[in-house]
Design an enzyme around this catalytic site. Sequence first.
Site, PDB file in Angstrom:
ATOM      1  N   ASP A  38      51.356  19.785 -40.875  1.00 26.54           N
ATOM      2  CA  ASP A  38      51.784  20.644 -41.981  1.00 26.54           C
ATOM      3  C   ASP A  38      53.301  20.741 -41.992  1.00 26.54           C
ATOM      4  OD1 ASP A  38      51.453  22.132 -44.222  1.00 26.54           O
ATOM      5  OD2 ASP A  38      50.816  23.963 -43.179  1.00 26.54           O
TER       6      ASP A  38
ATOM      7  N   LYS B 215      51.742  36.334 -35.339  1.00 24.93           N
ATOM      8  CA  LYS B 215      51.000  35.714 -36.422  1.00 24.93           C
ATOM      9  C   LYS B 215      49.516  35.932 -36.229  1.00 24.93           C
ATOM     10  CE  LYS B 215      50.474  31.206 -37.156  1.00 24.93           C
ATOM     11  NZ  LYS B 215      50.879  29.852 -37.511  1.00 24.93           N
TER      12      LYS B 215
END
Length: 733
Positions: free
Chosen positions: A533, A436
């Site tokens: 999140d 990522k």
Amino acid sequence: MKLFLVVLFSLAYTMLINGQSWPGCTDRCGNVKVEYPFGISQGCYYAGDNSFNLTCNETDNKLIFGGNEVINISHNGELRVLNTRSHVCYNKQGEEISSNYRWSRLGNLTFSDKNRFTAVGCNTYAFLNTDGVGNYSTGCMSTCTSLRETNGLCSGGGCCQTSVPKGSNYFRVRPYSFSNHTSVYGFNPCSYAFLVEDGMFNFSSTKDLKNLRNITRFPVVLDWSIGKQTCKQVGRASICQGNSICSDSPRGIGYICKCKKGFDGNPYLSNENGCQDINECTTSNTKHTHNCMGLSTCENTLGDFLCNCPSGYRLNVTNMSCARKDKPEYFGWTQIFLGTTIGFLVLILGVSCIQQRMKHKKNTELRQQFFEQNGGGMLIHRLSGAGSSNVDVKIFTEEGMKEATNGYDEGRILGQGGQGTVYKGILPDNSIVAIKKARLGDNSQVEQFINEVLVLSQINHRNVVKLLGCCLETEVPLLVYEFITSGTLFDHLHGSMFNSSLTWEQRLRIAVEIAGTLAYLHSYASIPIIHRDVKTANILLDENLTAKVADFGASRLIPMDKEQLTTMVQGTLGYLDPEYYSTGLLNEKSDVYSFGVVLMELLTGQKALCFERPQNSKHLVSYFASATKENRLHEIIDEKVMNEDNHREVQEAARIAIECTRLVGEERPKMKEIAAELEALRVTKTKHEWSNQNTEESEHLLGVQILSAQGNTSTTGYDSIKNEARLHIETGR
Ligand SMILES: *[C@@H]1O[C@H](CO)[C@@H](O)[C@H](O)[C@H]1NC(C)=O
Ligand SMILES: *[C@@H]1O[C@H](CO)[C@@H](O)[C@H](O)[C@H]1NC(C)=O
Ligand SMILES: *[C@@H]1O[C@H](CO)[C@@H](O)[C@H](O)[C@H]1NC(C)=O
Ligand SMILES: *[C@@H]1O[C@H](CO)[C@@H](O)[C@H](O)[C@H]1NC(C)=O
Ligand SMILES: *[C@@H]1O[C@H](CO)[C@@H](O)[C@H](O)[C@H]1NC(C)=O
Ligand SMILES: *[C@@H]1O[C@H](CO)[C@@H](O)[C@H](O)[C@H]1NC(C)=O
Ligand SMILES: *[C@@H]1O[C@H](CO)[C@@H](O)[C@H](O)[C@H]1NC(C)=O
Ligand SMILES: *[C@@H]1O[C@H](CO)[C@@H](O)[C@H](O)[C@H]1NC(C)=O
Ligand SMILES: *[C@@H]1O[C@H](CO)[C@@H](O)[C@H](O)[C@H]1NC(C)=O
Ligand SMILES: *[C@@H]1O[C@H](CO)[C@@H](O)[C@H](O)[C@H]1NC(C)=O
């Protein structure tokens, strides 16, 4: 110590002396130049071998070796001596009147095969006996009845000759007569025998059969060499000096030294008498003189020479003279063209080379800068610091990452989102990872980022995507995760790519797993972590549909002494805690709210935000709340979920979801409690199903239930799985 120094000094002094021209050593005896390794006084000859000890007779100034007069010393391993001939003479009656049988011992020198064994006489035979290399004997015979003129050759008619083997350091020469010269006494009363260097004796029957022209000594070539080892064996310990090379002795024992090509002198000396460059242009020695012809002029170089031609001419190497260049104009233009082209190419090459190098340097500097900027130093510091002994963060290089993602190939993109792009990466060991490209707000968050990397790397929870490492050399730091195969929960619930329809059991289990993981993060991890999140797009599922909480990009660590943290509001609409949104105060209850939304999503199969729903129901929470209020919950529950057996569970789960999404954070239950309640739902269900099949198992599960009721689920439910052999795919966001 003093003694040692003295020894050292004297040693160095001796070496210095030896390296020079052996000062004080006489280099002449009569006409003969005494050259090292030979010498005529102690310390002047090669000390390793007494055979090099020569004597100079001060009376007649003759250089003596082994009783023979030395006439020439050659660097190439030869020594020439005068060796007295052997003879036997008879009177008219055949009585022996004089004889002399010679033998010589040569020490470590040996006689050369350049010598010939020669016998002179017309009633003669002679033997040479050697010692050393096999006790070798050879000889020849010569008979004749009258005097016949010869042409200088020793080939019958009073003279015979034979070659001799080399390598012996002893020889004995003896002539014999067949009949005491009685039959030839008139012209040949004696038999002679001797060794002589080939070509150094011209036989004349008229002169030599009488008395050998009064010549009593003949030149004999002796071979010498240094030591008994070959060059290879002696290696650097050879006594060969500058500009000389070691060469194995032609006689097969030891080595000799030779000046390199283009050099001349004594290779055993390092001073001005040692090997010196031959000036081929001026030397009178025809062996070394230059061969520049015609217009070419000689230029001496070290070890060689050049023949230079005036401009407009070039050298013809066949006759070493200068020939005019053909078609000078053409050559000129060609040269100009070629020169320009080559020059241009060289220039381009040079420039691109420099550019490449500068780019490389710049890249390296940039990488270093990024590494620092991204907190690499801090990470390394933390890693090396105490208290993080079990940290296993691998720091990947930028190159490694580039290779793994095939240069961030678009085809490798697994997902893209607000917090970065996820690539599928293949590491050199062929393991598949998710890479990522994290997004980092500003430099002040570097420490936080590092903390997260460190903390995440320490979380070894079966329901948390494992962070394998990071790369900080890029402008945007890269995080490397394990690869989870089956996509996100979002995809499973709403996506088209997974045709799966999750059963209620699976949904409940997933909910339990997420709740347990969040509970663990909130309270069981060494420093509480708020995910910030939580959403179905951040829950990955592996091939067993086991939930893996991912994307801690927004996560924050809550220091132990603080209940909540003021941060910039971050999260995803639809999941975002309204209290946190309005106050900016972050605490673990924000995650609880988000989890509630996820739970609702699991129950209804509806998206968190959907603009197709009626005005007041766009948000799943309000949609869910109004349905509950109006007592028509069964209408909004996913039809794949509801069945006859699970009404109670679904209703319980719905209640939990609503509690989780209460407006006031404090009223929301803790994640630990939620996890326990959900787990209890699941366990009672399982127990119910299994009750008739396996009592032992039920008891075990009952135990879990009790534990769960006490809120200790994490100890049983969240054991870390080590060395999970299978690879997991993270499909990203
Ligand atoms: C030995 O002979 C060579 C020629 O064969 C000559 O150049 C050299 O000077 C001689 N050396 C001595 C010491 O006479
Ligand atoms: C012959 O050389 C060896 C060393 O190689 C030495 O020890 C020996 O003394 C020498 N012999 C003579 C007669 O000088
Ligand atoms: C060298 O030779 C001379 C004369 O043959 C002899 O007197 C002397 O002892 C020898 N030196 C050595 C070290 O053998
Ligand atoms: C030196 O030479 C003379 C004259 O040839 C001779 O008499 C004498 O014996 C020689 N000395 C040695 C040590 O050989
Ligand atoms: C040759 O001389 C030796 C000794 O001088 C003698 O013994 C021998 O008999 C002689 N031989 C002949 C054939 O005369
Ligand atoms: C050569 O002969 C002598 C005796 O004459 C003997 O001592 C020696 O061993 C022999 N050498 C060889 C190499 O056969
Ligand atoms: C032998 O004869 C040849 C030619 O006749 C001559 O060049 C050479 O110098 C002679 N050698 C000696 C030792 O007299
Ligand atoms: C040879 O030597 C003897 C005496 O030693 C002498 O009488 C004779 O003249 C010499 N002959 C020659 C050709 O030199
Ligand atoms: C060099 O000279 C030789 C002899 O004079 C001649 O045969 C040859 O062609 C020449 N080579 C060149 C390249 O001019
Ligand atoms: C060498 O060869 C060239 C031809 O390449 C010729 O012109 C020249 O005369 C030759 N020189 C000599 C010295 O033979």
